[in-house]
Write a protein that holds these residues in place. Structure first.
Motif, PDB file in Angstrom:
ATOM      1  N   GLY A  51      18.286  63.216  71.140  1.00 43.28           N
ATOM      2  CA  GLY A  51      19.614  63.889  71.425  1.00 43.28           C
ATOM      3  C   GLY A  51      20.436  62.813  71.555  1.00 43.28           C
ATOM      4  O   GLY A  51      21.858  62.675  71.360  1.00 43.28           O
ATOM      5  N   ILE A  52      20.111  61.672  72.478  1.00 42.86           N
ATOM      6  CA  ILE A  52      20.877  60.506  72.941  1.00 42.86           C
ATOM      7  C   ILE A  52      21.249  59.752  71.667  1.00 42.86           C
ATOM      8  O   ILE A  52      22.389  59.318  71.445  1.00 42.86           O
ATOM      9  N   VAL A  53      20.414  59.791  70.632  1.00 42.95           N
ATOM     10  CA  VAL A  53      20.387  59.144  69.394  1.00 42.95           C
ATOM     11  C   VAL A  53      21.367  59.517  68.776  1.00 42.95           C
ATOM     12  O   VAL A  53      22.405  58.768  68.138  1.00 42.95           O
ATOM     13  N   ILE A  54      21.369  60.757  68.395  1.00 42.61           N
ATOM     14  CA  ILE A  54      22.563  61.580  67.581  1.00 42.61           C
ATOM     15  C   ILE A  54      23.957  61.602  68.356  1.00 42.61           C
ATOM     16  O   ILE A  54      24.864  61.181  67.559  1.00 42.61           O
ATOM     17  N   TRP A  55      23.900  61.521  69.587  1.00 47.95           N
ATOM     18  CA  TRP A  55      25.313  61.288  70.295  1.00 47.95           C
ATOM     19  C   TRP A  55      25.801  59.927  70.100  1.00 47.95           C
ATOM     20  O   TRP A  55      26.753  59.726  69.496  1.00 47.95           O
ATOM     21  N   THR A  61      17.153  76.944  71.261  1.00 44.02           N
ATOM     22  CA  THR A  61      17.415  78.219  71.297  1.00 44.02           C
ATOM     23  C   THR A  61      18.330  78.465  72.585  1.00 44.02           C
ATOM     24  O   THR A  61      19.267  79.075  72.101  1.00 44.02           O
ATOM     25  N   LEU A  62      17.868  77.842  73.641  1.00 44.02           N
ATOM     26  CA  LEU A  62      18.571  78.348  74.811  1.00 44.02           C
ATOM     27  C   LEU A  62      20.181  77.490  74.653  1.00 44.02           C
ATOM     28  O   LEU A  62      21.036  77.994  75.180  1.00 44.02           O
ATOM     29  N   VAL A  63      19.928  76.331  74.070  1.00 47.93           N
ATOM     30  CA  VAL A  63      21.348  75.329  74.070  1.00 47.93           C
ATOM     31  C   VAL A  63      22.539  76.377  73.106  1.00 47.93           C
ATOM     32  O   VAL A  63      23.375  76.394  73.494  1.00 47.93           O
ATOM     33  N   ILE A  64      22.046  76.604  72.155  1.00 50.49           N
ATOM     34  CA  ILE A  64      22.810  77.265  71.189  1.00 50.49           C
ATOM     35  C   ILE A  64      23.643  78.453  71.678  1.00 50.49           C
ATOM     36  O   ILE A  64      24.782  78.827  71.185  1.00 50.49           O
ATOM     37  N   VAL A  65      23.047  79.136  72.438  1.00 50.30           N
ATOM     38  CA  VAL A  65      23.561  80.206  73.206  1.00 50.30           C
ATOM     39  C   VAL A  65      24.802  79.835  73.836  1.00 50.30           C
ATOM     40  O   VAL A  65      25.693  80.671  73.922  1.00 50.30           O
ATOM     41  N   PHE A  66      24.870  78.678  74.544  1.00 50.53           N
ATOM     42  CA  PHE A  66      26.025  78.321  75.239  1.00 50.53           C
ATOM     43  C   PHE A  66      27.040  77.273  74.690  1.00 50.53           C
ATOM     44  O   PHE A  66      27.810  76.589  75.310  1.00 50.53           O
ATOM     45  N   THR A  67      26.713  76.957  73.378  1.00 46.84           N
ATOM     46  CA  THR A  67      27.710  75.801  72.954  1.00 46.84           C
ATOM     47  C   THR A  67      28.231  76.623  71.747  1.00 46.84           C
ATOM     48  O   THR A  67      27.814  77.374  70.932  1.00 46.84           O
ATOM     49  N   PRO A  68      29.208  76.017  71.189  1.00 43.54           N
ATOM     50  CA  PRO A  68      29.939  76.466  70.290  1.00 43.54           C
ATOM     51  C   PRO A  68      29.385  75.921  68.893  1.00 43.54           C
ATOM     52  O   PRO A  68      28.628  75.019  68.673  1.00 43.54           O
ATOM     53  N   LEU A  69      29.610  76.618  67.563  1.00 46.58           N
ATOM     54  CA  LEU A  69      29.015  76.148  66.245  1.00 46.58           C
ATOM     55  C   LEU A  69      29.750  75.065  66.048  1.00 46.58           C
ATOM     56  O   LEU A  69      30.923  74.487  66.277  1.00 46.58           O
ATOM     57  N   GLY A  77      32.642  68.036  64.420  1.00 37.68           N
ATOM     58  CA  GLY A  77      33.831  68.259  65.251  1.00 37.68           C
ATOM     59  C   GLY A  77      33.628  67.944  66.612  1.00 37.68           C
ATOM     60  O   GLY A  77      34.119  68.769  67.615  1.00 37.68           O
ATOM     61  N   GLY A  78      32.843  66.981  66.669  1.00 38.63           N
ATOM     62  CA  GLY A  78      32.658  66.530  68.190  1.00 38.63           C
ATOM     63  C   GLY A  78      31.620  67.258  68.899  1.00 38.63           C
ATOM     64  O   GLY A  78      31.308  67.074  70.044  1.00 38.63           O
ATOM     65  N   GLU A  79      30.669  67.996  68.195  1.00 32.11           N
ATOM     66  CA  GLU A  79      29.797  68.969  68.954  1.00 32.11           C
ATOM     67  C   GLU A  79      28.298  68.377  68.606  1.00 32.11           C
ATOM     68  O   GLU A  79      27.432  69.223  67.878  1.00 32.11           O
ATOM     69  N   ALA A  80      28.253  67.175  69.448  1.00 37.71           N
ATOM     70  CA  ALA A  80      26.733  66.577  69.206  1.00 37.71           C
ATOM     71  C   ALA A  80      25.630  67.398  69.483  1.00 37.71           C
ATOM     72  O   ALA A  80      24.592  67.458  69.194  1.00 37.71           O
ATOM     73  N   LEU A  81      25.976  68.151  70.980  1.00 40.58           N
ATOM     74  CA  LEU A  81      24.856  68.829  71.391  1.00 40.58           C
ATOM     75  C   LEU A  81      24.385  70.161  70.390  1.00 40.58           C
ATOM     76  O   LEU A  81      23.221  70.334  70.249  1.00 40.58           O
ATOM     77  N   ALA A  82      25.406  70.750  69.994  1.00 39.97           N
ATOM     78  CA  ALA A  82      25.219  71.762  69.331  1.00 39.97           C
ATOM     79  C   ALA A  82      24.724  71.421  68.244  1.00 39.97           C
ATOM     80  O   ALA A  82      23.747  71.987  67.438  1.00 39.97           O
ATOM     81  N   TYR A  83      24.935  70.128  67.294  1.00 40.19           N
ATOM     82  CA  TYR A  83      24.351  69.872  66.018  1.00 40.19           C
ATOM     83  C   TYR A  83      23.044  69.554  66.405  1.00 40.19           C
ATOM     84  O   TYR A  83      22.278  70.081  65.533  1.00 40.19           O
ATOM     85  N   ASP A 101      21.725  62.513  59.900  1.00 42.11           N
ATOM     86  CA  ASP A 101      22.152  62.888  61.156  1.00 42.11           C
ATOM     87  C   ASP A 101      23.207  62.056  61.614  1.00 42.11           C
ATOM     88  O   ASP A 101      24.285  62.641  62.188  1.00 42.11           O
ATOM     89  N   GLY A 102      23.255  60.949  61.234  1.00 43.26           N
ATOM     90  CA  GLY A 102      24.322  59.888  61.209  1.00 43.26           C
ATOM     91  C   GLY A 102      25.682  60.517  60.550  1.00 43.26           C
ATOM     92  O   GLY A 102      26.807  60.402  61.387  1.00 43.26           O
ATOM     93  N   ILE A 103      25.464  60.804  59.587  1.00 42.34           N
ATOM     94  CA  ILE A 103      26.704  61.502  58.758  1.00 42.34           C
ATOM     95  C   ILE A 103      27.147  62.971  59.340  1.00 42.34           C
ATOM     96  O   ILE A 103      28.126  63.184  59.549  1.00 42.34           O
ATOM     97  N   GLY A 104      26.161  63.780  59.568  1.00 44.95           N
ATOM     98  CA  GLY A 104      26.153  65.036  59.951  1.00 44.95           C
ATOM     99  C   GLY A 104      27.064  65.140  61.222  1.00 44.95           C
ATOM    100  O   GLY A 104      27.894  66.073  61.288  1.00 44.95           O
ATOM    101  N   VAL A 105      26.636  64.317  62.336  1.00 48.80           N
ATOM    102  CA  VAL A 105      27.136  64.667  63.652  1.00 48.80           C
ATOM    103  C   VAL A 105      28.568  64.101  63.646  1.00 48.80           C
ATOM    104  O   VAL A 105      29.415  64.405  64.384  1.00 48.80           O
TER     105      VAL A 105
END
Length: 280
Positions: free
Chosen positions: A223-227, A45-53, A167-173, A159-163
């Motif tokens: 999160g590291i795995v998704i990235w 919840t905290l992360v999505i406030v500071f990252t783009p969609l 658009g390069g937003e692994a953290l937001a994803y 997740d591998g396909i989705g990330v």
């Protein structure tokens, strides 16, 4: 896979083994999983406030993965209530890289070099060997473990396909996917009631604290795995992640003074050799 990426995934595997070790003493798995989920969802919840969609194309995968993760969490809670499945569960960790590799080939058209395919097979085989040593696993337990492995493989491929579509937003994803973890306390309260969730905060603060800390470590690990799956082959990343089983053996030997047989050391060496193949 680039050595830097592979190193980070191995670090994620160490984190995964570490939070499992932290939760080892917590007997109420449903409660532990719920407090882990609260930690994960709060950070998200905290992360999505500071990252783009993330890009629009990624949203169906975010929703699908979030729901599959909840199914997996509940399945894991039920799994620990059955002794035969508790014994067979490492089979799920060993089978998932093979299933991820197959899923990535079918749905993402990934090709795995022969040496990497050998490495994935060695890691999966070594982990399953660790799971089976000295234990009798019933047919029902093995089937349930393989089903769990299929669930792990499903959310990994999603997740591998989705990330890659984010658009390069692994953290937001990652953060938006983990927002679905708010469903876990809702499910817990629906089953056991609110006092069962809040009372342990002051009656068993160490257990709640270790669960909360485990959630923080868990979100970092996955999160590291998704990235890594943005550019790395899904099967390769999944196999490296599951080397956490070897780290768990080492943690048990060094910190918990658990005995490790020669056969278990040999299985660990097979997994390590498989990881080396993935790094070549």
């Amino acid at each position: 896979m680039l050595s830097q990426t592979g190193g980070l995934v191995l670090f994620a595997a160490l984190l995964h083994a570490s939070w499992n070790a932290m939760l080892h003493g917590n007997r109420d798995r449903f409660l532990s999983m719920t407090w882990m989920s609260i930690a994960i969802a709060a950070v998200s919840t905290l992360v999505i406030v500071f990252t783009p969609l993330p890009a629009a194309a990624a949203w169906p995968y975010i929703v699908a993965s979030g729901l599959v993760h909840i199914v997996y969490n509940m399945s894991l809670v039920r799994a620990y209530r059955r002794s035969d499945l508790a014994q067979a569960y490492p089979i799920a960790r060993g089978s998932s890289p093979l299933l991820v590799t197959l899923g990535a080939a079918l749905f993402a058209h990934e090709a795995i070099p022969p040496l990497h395919a050998l490495g994935i097979a060695m890691i999966s085989g070594g982990i399953i060997a660790l799971a089976l040593q000295g234990r009798h696993v019933s047919r029902a337990g093995a089937l349930a473990a393989l089903t769990t492995g299929a669930t792990i493989a499903l959310y990994t491929v999603i997740d591998g396909i989705g990330v890659r579509l984010s658009g390069g937003e692994a953290l937001a994803y990652t953060a938006w996917m983990f927002m679905f973890y708010w469903l876990m306390p809702v499910l817990f309260v629906a089953v056991r009631g609110l006092p069962a969730l809040t009372t342990p905060v002051w009656e068993a603060p160490m257990a709640v604290g270790s669960s909360f800390a485990g959630g923080l470590v868990s979100i970092a690990a996955y999160g590291i795995v998704i990235w890594a799956m943005q550019s790395g082959a899904m099967g390769t990343v999944s196999a490296l992640r599951e080397t956490s089983v070897v780290f768990a053996v080492l943690i048990g030997r060094v910190f918990l003074r658990e005995a490790v047989s020669g056969k278990r050391w040999l299985a660990c060496l097979v997994v390590t050799a498989g990881a080396i193949c993935l790094g070549l």
